[in-house]
Design a protein around this motif. Structure first.
Motif, PDB file in Angstrom:
ATOM      1  N   ALA A 349      12.797 101.377 -10.162  1.00 45.80           N
ATOM      2  CA  ALA A 349      14.124 100.947 -10.604  1.00 45.80           C
ATOM      3  C   ALA A 349      13.989  99.947 -11.748  1.00 45.80           C
ATOM      4  O   ALA A 349      12.883  99.577 -12.148  1.00 45.80           O
ATOM      5  CB  ALA A 349      14.873 100.315  -9.433  1.00 45.80           C
ATOM      6  N   ILE A 350      15.128  99.502 -12.283  1.00 43.71           N
ATOM      7  CA  ILE A 350      15.101  98.519 -13.372  1.00 43.71           C
ATOM      8  C   ILE A 350      15.394  97.119 -12.830  1.00 43.71           C
ATOM      9  O   ILE A 350      16.047  96.954 -11.799  1.00 43.71           O
ATOM     10  CB  ILE A 350      16.102  98.857 -14.495  1.00 43.71           C
ATOM     11  N   PHE A 351      14.909  96.140 -13.545  1.00 40.71           N
ATOM     12  CA  PHE A 351      15.255  94.742 -13.314  1.00 40.71           C
ATOM     13  C   PHE A 351      15.199  94.010 -14.648  1.00 40.71           C
ATOM     14  O   PHE A 351      14.227  94.128 -15.386  1.00 40.71           O
ATOM     15  CB  PHE A 351      14.306  94.054 -12.336  1.00 40.71           C
ATOM     16  N   MET A 352      16.249  93.266 -14.940  1.00 38.27           N
ATOM     17  CA  MET A 352      16.259  92.341 -16.071  1.00 38.27           C
ATOM     18  C   MET A 352      17.242  91.236 -15.742  1.00 38.27           C
ATOM     19  O   MET A 352      18.187  91.445 -14.964  1.00 38.27           O
ATOM     20  CB  MET A 352      16.631  93.056 -17.380  1.00 38.27           C
ATOM     21  N   ALA A 353      17.023  90.060 -16.295  1.00 39.25           N
ATOM     22  CA  ALA A 353      17.870  88.914 -15.950  1.00 39.25           C
ATOM     23  C   ALA A 353      17.963  87.960 -17.120  1.00 39.25           C
ATOM     24  O   ALA A 353      17.002  87.781 -17.879  1.00 39.25           O
ATOM     25  CB  ALA A 353      17.307  88.190 -14.725  1.00 39.25           C
ATOM     26  N   MET A 354      19.132  87.345 -17.257  1.00 34.29           N
ATOM     27  CA  MET A 354      19.322  86.331 -18.286  1.00 34.29           C
ATOM     28  C   MET A 354      20.365  85.336 -17.805  1.00 34.29           C
ATOM     29  O   MET A 354      21.162  85.628 -16.918  1.00 34.29           O
ATOM     30  CB  MET A 354      19.781  86.968 -19.599  1.00 34.29           C
ATOM     31  N   GLY A 355      20.350  84.148 -18.407  1.00 33.17           N
ATOM     32  CA  GLY A 355      21.309  83.126 -18.024  1.00 33.17           C
ATOM     33  C   GLY A 355      20.663  81.760 -17.965  1.00 33.17           C
ATOM     34  O   GLY A 355      19.449  81.611 -18.178  1.00 33.17           O
ATOM     35  N   PRO A 356      21.460  80.732 -17.656  1.00 35.38           N
ATOM     36  CA  PRO A 356      20.954  79.352 -17.718  1.00 35.38           C
ATOM     37  C   PRO A 356      19.845  79.037 -16.725  1.00 35.38           C
ATOM     38  O   PRO A 356      19.098  78.077 -16.933  1.00 35.38           O
ATOM     39  CB  PRO A 356      22.204  78.507 -17.429  1.00 35.38           C
ATOM     40  N   ASP A 357      19.723  79.831 -15.651  1.00 29.30           N
ATOM     41  CA  ASP A 357      18.687  79.547 -14.660  1.00 29.30           C
ATOM     42  C   ASP A 357      17.450  80.420 -14.813  1.00 29.30           C
ATOM     43  O   ASP A 357      16.497  80.269 -14.045  1.00 29.30           O
ATOM     44  CB  ASP A 357      19.257  79.693 -13.251  1.00 29.30           C
ATOM     45  N   PHE A 358      17.458  81.338 -15.783  1.00 31.30           N
ATOM     46  CA  PHE A 358      16.314  82.218 -15.989  1.00 31.30           C
ATOM     47  C   PHE A 358      15.557  81.825 -17.254  1.00 31.30           C
ATOM     48  O   PHE A 358      16.144  81.398 -18.243  1.00 31.30           O
ATOM     49  CB  PHE A 358      16.771  83.680 -16.113  1.00 31.30           C
ATOM     50  N   GLN A 359      14.252  82.013 -17.194  1.00 33.71           N
ATOM     51  CA  GLN A 359      13.430  81.769 -18.377  1.00 33.71           C
ATOM     52  C   GLN A 359      13.815  82.732 -19.492  1.00 33.71           C
ATOM     53  O   GLN A 359      14.362  83.809 -19.245  1.00 33.71           O
ATOM     54  CB  GLN A 359      11.952  81.956 -18.037  1.00 33.71           C
TER      55      GLN A 359
END
Length: 427
Positions: A349-359
């Protein structure tokens, strides 16, 4: 207390309130059904590429739980549990304890009687967080007398992705929600009908990519980019070229087995008394499959303990091109399918993340979908369910960063100036 002291106290409390409000973490989880990790290298998607480059991405995707199907994996993502622990072992199955068939749309009929099973939205609700669950499997169910503040009561594929995005943004903007979870049925639908390598599947993902750009624009303009976002999927997709029909092809006799069976990417059944060896040996005659007694099924799959929802014999294909059908007339398989070994590349599956708490600009090798629950609890400052043992933050602590405190510090400075003015005024 003097009037001056009261003014100072009120101003100080306002200062604290502003600081806490500015630091409040918010999280949106978006699941795109059937989005195979390999699509990201097979094609170029402007918004998805931007999210990956700005935040956290994976080299090899996210490993689903076995069996790699939609309902089981969305519950694994939500609970941080293996399928044999949360009990959802297929998109449809029969519970011998309840004597009921369980599917996506089953109401509150006792299927969640195990108090150990707790989705993220219930964990959040129990700890006084506002949670909205939009079309996610089982979000319409009650868990031990608890429901989230907002949830979809009746599922429908007719709801556009952008409408779901609008709902989530409105919850964050107008109602101060802490958590929103969105499920969308594409590109799984196109992958099944046309195959994973089809132009129709590519076109669907490009449309989803445009919708995600719409999401980012709204987050920027209306939430000041102060939203953590995780984009995930439940499983991948493989080309299907073969269908096995054990009854029609004469490997076993239908009168020798109980009526409750699982088919599709796996074939699971229970022989009637006195027929076990006949059925077991008959299934072993099928080419390119492996036949297990349920108690001998490999432990690495974390699948076979849910005996009241599985049969006594489990058959799996040796590759990822085969489907099973109990039908007594000839069936033509769909062009794409999933449900196979959760370690093979086409099922990732896919995973990606962004935002103030992610590197930012971080690439990790991979993770498990049971980790999503733990990541979400970390961001939202929740105490995780102790039975959520399919995931861990042990190898993921480096994906987080301290929140950007520039805005918070500015508000604190303004509040301190107000305090100073008030103090000078009352002297």
């Amino acid at each position: 207390m003097t009037r001056q002291c009261w003014l100072l106290t009120i101003a100080f409390l306002i200062c604290i309130g502003i600081t806490l409000s500015a630091a409040k973490p918010r999280l949106l989880i978006v699941s795109l059904d059937g989005f195979r990790h390999e699509y990201l290298s097979q094609y170029s998607f402007p918004t998805l590429n931007r999210i990956q480059e700005q935040g956290v991405k994976t080299r090899h995707g996210m490993q689903p739980t076995f069996v790699t199907m939609t309902y089981p994996n969305h519950i694994s993502i939500a609970t941080g549990m293996y399928e044999e622990d949360h009990g959802i072992v297929h998109n449809r199955f029969f519970d011998t304890k309840l004597q009921k068939a369980i599917t996506f749309g089953t109401g509150d009929e006792g299927q969640w009687s195990d108090p150990k099973v707790e989705p993220l939205w219930i964990t959040a609700t129990k700890q006084n967080k506002k949670a909205a669950v939009i079309h996610w499997p089982a979000c319409h169910n009650e868990f031990h007398g608890i429901r989230p503040l907002a949830y979809t009561k009746v599922y429908s594929d007719a709801v556009p992705f952008r409408e779901k995005i609008d709902q989530a943004i409105d919850y964050f903007k107008n109602s101060s929600f802490d958590l929103a979870m969105i499920y969308h049925f594409e590109p799984d639908k196109q992958g099944h009908v046309y195959g994973p390598d089809s132009i129709e599947t590519y076109t669907a993902i490009m449309r989803l990519d445009s919708d995600l750009n719409y999401l980012l624009i709204r987050v920027n303009k209306e939430l000041d980019d102060d939203l953590n976002i995780m984009i995930v999927s439940d499983h991948g997709m493989a080309n299907t070229t073969r269908i096995v029909q054990p009854f029609l092809e004469g490997y076993i006799n239908q009168t020798a087995v109980e009526t409750n069976m699982l088919d599709g990417p796996i074939f699971v059944l229970t022989p009637r008394p006195g027929y076990f060896n006949e059925v077991f040996n008959g299934l072993r005659r099928i080419p390119n499959v492996t036949v297990y007694k349920r108690e001998d099924f490999p432990e690495k799959y974390h699948y076979a303990k849910a005996s009241h929802r599985l049969g006594d014999i489990i058959v799996i294909p040796n590759g990822s091109d085969t489907m099973f059908s109990r039908a007594l007339t000839t069936v033509v398989p769909s062009k794409g399918n999933h449900g196979y070994d959760n370690s093979i590349p086409s099922m990732q599956a896919i995973f990606m993340a962004m935002g103030p708490d992610f590197q930012q600009h971080l690439t990790i090798d991979s993770l498990k979908n049971g980790d999503i629950y733990q990541i979400a609890c970390h961001i939202l400052n929740l105490v995780p369910n102790p039975y959520a043992t399919a995931g861990s933050l042990k190898n993921l602590t480096h994906i987080f960063r301290e929140r950007n405190n520039q805005s918070s510090q500015l508000l604190i400075n303004v509040s301190l100036i107000i305090l100073l003015v008030l103090f000078t005024f009352i002297q």
